[in-house]
Design an enzyme around this catalytic site. Sequence first.
Site, PDB file in Angstrom:
ATOM      1  N   TYR A   1       0.814  -1.213   0.000  1.00 35.00           N
ATOM      2  CA  TYR A   1       0.000   0.000   0.000  1.00 35.00           C
ATOM      3  C   TYR A   1       0.851   1.267   0.000  1.00 35.00           C
ATOM      4  O   TYR A   1       0.445   2.295  -0.532  1.00 35.00           O
ATOM      5  CB  TYR A   1      -0.901   0.038   1.238  1.00 35.00           C
ATOM      6  CG  TYR A   1      -2.224  -0.639   1.085  1.00 35.00           C
ATOM      7  CD1 TYR A   1      -2.320  -1.978   0.733  1.00 35.00           C
ATOM      8  CD2 TYR A   1      -3.402   0.062   1.324  1.00 35.00           C
ATOM      9  CE1 TYR A   1      -3.546  -2.599   0.620  1.00 35.00           C
ATOM     10  CE2 TYR A   1      -4.638  -0.552   1.217  1.00 35.00           C
ATOM     11  CZ  TYR A   1      -4.702  -1.873   0.861  1.00 35.00           C
ATOM     12  OH  TYR A   1      -5.924  -2.479   0.752  1.00 35.00           O
TER      13      TYR A   1
ATOM     14  N   LYS B   1       2.945 -15.169   2.998  1.00 32.05           N
ATOM     15  CA  LYS B   1       3.179 -15.835   1.713  1.00 32.05           C
ATOM     16  C   LYS B   1       4.688 -16.045   1.613  1.00 32.05           C
ATOM     17  O   LYS B   1       5.339 -15.686   0.622  1.00 32.05           O
ATOM     18  CB  LYS B   1       2.610 -14.967   0.563  1.00 32.05           C
ATOM     19  CG  LYS B   1       2.560 -15.658  -0.791  1.00 32.05           C
ATOM     20  CD  LYS B   1       1.481 -16.720  -0.924  1.00 32.05           C
ATOM     21  CE  LYS B   1       1.668 -17.497  -2.211  1.00 32.05           C
ATOM     22  NZ  LYS B   1       0.699 -18.610  -2.382  1.00 32.05           N
TER      23      LYS B   1
ATOM     24  N   ASP C   1      -3.255 -18.125   0.947  1.00 35.50           N
ATOM     25  CA  ASP C   1      -4.253 -18.818   0.111  1.00 35.50           C
ATOM     26  C   ASP C   1      -4.988 -19.872   0.930  1.00 35.50           C
ATOM     27  O   ASP C   1      -6.217 -19.983   0.892  1.00 35.50           O
ATOM     28  CB  ASP C   1      -3.613 -19.400  -1.166  1.00 35.50           C
ATOM     29  CG  ASP C   1      -2.302 -20.145  -0.921  1.00 35.50           C
ATOM     30  OD1 ASP C   1      -1.798 -20.128   0.224  1.00 35.50           O
ATOM     31  OD2 ASP C   1      -1.792 -20.752  -1.877  1.00 35.50           O
TER      32      ASP C   1
ATOM     33  N   ASP D   1      -6.667  -6.748   4.293  1.00 31.09           N
ATOM     34  CA  ASP D   1      -7.791  -6.093   3.609  1.00 31.09           C
ATOM     35  C   ASP D   1      -8.717  -7.159   3.019  1.00 31.09           C
ATOM     36  O   ASP D   1      -9.936  -7.133   3.215  1.00 31.09           O
ATOM     37  CB  ASP D   1      -7.242  -5.183   2.498  1.00 31.09           C
ATOM     38  CG  ASP D   1      -8.343  -4.505   1.703  1.00 31.09           C
ATOM     39  OD1 ASP D   1      -9.303  -4.021   2.329  1.00 31.09           O
ATOM     40  OD2 ASP D   1      -8.249  -4.470   0.460  1.00 31.09           O
TER      41      ASP D   1
ATOM     42  N   ASP E   1     -12.645  -8.707   4.588  1.00 30.82           N
ATOM     43  CA  ASP E   1     -13.921  -8.668   3.859  1.00 30.82           C
ATOM     44  C   ASP E   1     -14.514 -10.073   3.756  1.00 30.82           C
ATOM     45  O   ASP E   1     -15.735 -10.248   3.864  1.00 30.82           O
ATOM     46  CB  ASP E   1     -13.739  -8.092   2.439  1.00 30.82           C
ATOM     47  CG  ASP E   1     -14.104  -6.609   2.338  1.00 30.82           C
ATOM     48  OD1 ASP E   1     -13.853  -5.879   3.315  1.00 30.82           O
ATOM     49  OD2 ASP E   1     -14.635  -6.191   1.295  1.00 30.82           O
TER      50      ASP E   1
HETATM   51  C1  IPM Z   1     -10.511  -0.756   3.846  1.00 29.47           C
HETATM   52  C2  IPM Z   1     -10.583  -0.186   2.438  1.00 29.47           C
HETATM   53  C3  IPM Z   1      -9.355   0.659   2.155  1.00 29.47           C
HETATM   54  C4  IPM Z   1      -8.151  -0.276   2.207  1.00 29.47           C
HETATM   55  C5  IPM Z   1      -9.337   1.457   0.849  1.00 29.47           C
HETATM   56  C6  IPM Z   1     -10.564   2.284   0.654  1.00 29.47           C
HETATM   57  C7  IPM Z   1      -8.125   2.332   0.769  1.00 29.47           C
HETATM   58  O1  IPM Z   1     -10.758  -1.197   1.508  1.00 29.47           O
HETATM   59  O2  IPM Z   1     -10.418   0.027   4.803  1.00 29.47           O
HETATM   60  O3  IPM Z   1     -10.561  -1.977   3.992  1.00 29.47           O
HETATM   61  O4  IPM Z   1      -7.826  -0.936   1.194  1.00 29.47           O
HETATM   62  O5  IPM Z   1      -7.522  -0.345   3.259  1.00 29.47           O
HETATM   63 MN    MN Z   2     -11.157  -3.149   2.376  1.00 31.29          MN
END
Ligand code: IPM
Ligand code: MN
Length: 356
Positions: A135, A190, A222, A246, A250
Amino acid sequence: MKIAILPGDGIGTEIVAEAVKVLKVLDLKFETETALVGGAAYEAFGHPLPDATLKLAKDADAVLFGAVGDWKYDTLDRPLRPEQAILGLRKNLGLFANFRPAICYAQLVDASSLKRELVSGLDILIIRELTGDIYFGQPRGRRIATDGHFPGSEEAFDTMRYSRPEIERIAHVAFQAARKRSKRVTSVDKANVLETFQLWKDVVTEIGLQYPDVALDHMYVDNAAMQLVRAPKKFDVVVTGNMFGDILSDAAAMLTGSIGMLPSASLNDKNQGLYEPSHGSAPDIAGKGVANPLATILSAAMMLRFSLNQPEAAARIEKAVDAVLTQGLRTPDIYSEGTQKVGTVEMGDAVVKALN
Ligand code: IPM
Ligand code: MN
Ligand code: NAD
């Protein structure tokens, strides 16, 4: 105590309004100040993170953040895109430790896309390193390639990069968090392919020696993605880098029923924090009044606990969220048959009512 309120874009403004409503009825002594961030700030001031917004965040005891971003900004130069605001806040405030707890409330076992026995009782904590990795690694950019498979062609590149101290400090955070839970840490890497993550694994292993009471295991990312949907309850604390965290967080969100249930806290070494739902600005549902505000309300509870030293107030909010779910109230993302569908504002109102 001062809280900076940064609602941002899309559903950010809708969900933050509900969290603020909840905070206000707690009758705590704090000041709030609201500022524009993301696309909203770009429209008003030509920059997604204006100096005044950054200063407000820096000077506050805590930041309550909604979400930033919209497809209409996807063609702007990168420094002007809304997402740079959240990245800039994380970097400038040194918010390297991101906590994303994935808890499946008993009332929501049927909202998850997984079978109820896989998620029932789930309580895992993803600790994501937040200010390093690909990042932020330099160099990055676009250029004409001089080597590689297609010299002379346009190419783009980013740099995955971690230093020893960056890994050490997030490892300490994970081991200390595990001590307050079931004393297990899974470090996700990884290392089989990437130098960055071989260093990660070596350093986490070394730091682990200082925590003999905590069991440490390592998993490739993975496999971790697969295990998260195969047997998520086998995890307790997961520590990983910025990008893997990240993605995995999710995925973990769906174990709780919805991304609209996943709060987060991002802390620096002074326990100053930024609190935001793990999801984005959801342009597909923005303005419709249907977004789930609970991740943001639960993020406000984390703020009270971690940065504002109000654990009782935090517990009150968490109990109120539990109560509204028991009452059967559901935004569309967590709706299942036999429950009552409500909108963003009704959900926020119900939490306020449960608090009183
Ligand atoms: C999160 C989001 C952010 C990230 C983006 C919007 C920069 O996806 O907070 O998870 O990738 O960290
Ligand atoms: Mn995110
Ligand atoms: P998203 O998280 O915004 O949405 C993904 C899906 O989940 C959508 O279908 C959305 O409707 C749904 N969803 C998200 N939050 C919800 C909620 N509270 N209640 C009900 N449903 C919800 O991810 P995306 O669509 O990939 O990204 C949209 C924008 O948000 C992009 O510009 C992205 O960069 C940005 N983003 C910002 C942050 C942040 O500010 N921290 C985080 C993630 C994405």
